[in-house]
Write a protein that holds these residues in place. Structure first.
Motif, mmCIF file in Angstrom:
data_model
loop_
_atom_site.group_PDB
_atom_site.id
_atom_site.type_symbol
_atom_site.label_atom_id
_atom_site.label_comp_id
_atom_site.label_asym_id
_atom_site.label_seq_id
_atom_site.Cartn_x
_atom_site.Cartn_y
_atom_site.Cartn_z
ATOM 1 N N LYS A 117 0.810 -1.218 0.000
ATOM 2 C CA LYS A 117 0.000 0.000 0.000
ATOM 3 C C LYS A 117 0.847 1.274 0.000
ATOM 4 O O LYS A 117 0.303 2.382 0.038
ATOM 5 N N PRO A 120 4.151 4.298 4.653
ATOM 6 C CA PRO A 120 3.350 5.215 5.472
ATOM 7 C C PRO A 120 4.046 6.571 5.595
ATOM 8 O O PRO A 120 5.283 6.645 5.653
ATOM 9 N N GLU A 123 6.628 7.034 8.382
ATOM 10 C CA GLU A 123 7.844 6.271 8.100
ATOM 11 C C GLU A 123 8.678 6.959 7.023
ATOM 12 O O GLU A 123 9.909 7.026 7.114
#
Length: 256
Positions: A117, A120, A123
């Motif tokens: 996905k 993030p 991150e």
């Protein structure tokens, strides 16, 4: 140990054959320098390896991490772990350096795992700050549009930041020292040295010995008339600095 292996590479641009049987093997953890006069084919090698469509590979083979590189598109080569730092990076107005890097990282992650996905945001921010600190870059740099209004030194530092964030297996630096003053050259070189290690193979393409004062090569190759004609250690670059290319032409019977 993983390697990039080039055998008998022939490359044409239009009707002109530029590379004429080039051989080179680079292992991860090694730094190779390729030197040569204008027109010898150094940048042609870089663009052909990266998959530029104007550079037609007519003969030979290239393997990267034991995979046939020539069967892959430019994006697939990057996803496999090949990185090219451009001699003349282009500006992309409206796209911040941070957004560009995040998109590139996500593309590589998705190639490894189609269900991924994407990285993030927290991150990614942490990663970007770590890499910018490693390269001694101001964090505000990430919010600027990619290469728009950048000085020559800033463009090259942005290229090295991309390399740091993408963590390639092999990096080709195409005349990264071009247009840099001594301070910018030192800063960029320190960045490359900070990223060097056992998981990265580096090919430094340059006209001049000066960048090799900062990025210490394990091997130096002299390119002339579309192929590598001499290879040696760091002393090879010093020899070129002192004697130029006349002795190469005489030794190999190459017409000026």
């Amino acid at each position: 140990m993983a390697k990039m292996e080039i055998k008998n590479l022939h490359v044409s641009v239009g009707e002109a054959e530029i590379l004429k049987g080039l051989d080179l093997t680079v292992y991860q953890g090694e730094v190779h320098a390729i030197m040569g006069p204008n027109g010898s084919g150094k940048s042609t090698l870089a663009y052909a390896l990266a998959g530029h469509p104007s550079y037609e590979i007519t003969e030979g083979s290239v393997t990267l991490m034991d995979q046939d590189l020539l069967d892959l598109g430019a994006d697939e080569r990057a996803q496999l772990g090949l990185f090219l730092a451009f001699q003349y990076p282009v500006a992309i107005p409206g796209v911040s350096l941070a957004n560009f890097l995040r998109t590139a990282i996500n593309s590589r992650r998705k190639a490894d795992d189609p269900e991924d996905k994407g990285i993030p945001i927290p991150e990614f921010r942490k990663l970007l700050k770590e890499k910018m600190d490693l390269l001694k870059m101001d964090h505000s740099f990430a919010g600027r549009y990619l290469n728009e209004g950048f000085s020559g030194g800033e463009k090259k530092r942005a290229e090295i930041l991309q390399m740091a964030a993408l963590q390639p297996s092999f990096a080709i630096l195409d005349e990264t020292d071009s247009g840099l003053d001594i301070d910018a050259l030192r800063t960029v070189s320190e960045g490359v040295n900070a990223l060097s290690g056992p998981d990265l193979g580096v090919v430094v393409i340059t006209h001049y010995q000066r960048i090799l004062d900062y990025i210490k090569p394990d091997f130096v190759h002299i390119m002339y008339a579309g192929r590598i004609v001499e290879s040696g250690g760091p002393e090879m670059a010093l020899l070129l600095e002192e004697q130029g290319y006349d002795w190469i032409r005489e030794k190999h019977g190459i017409k000026a």
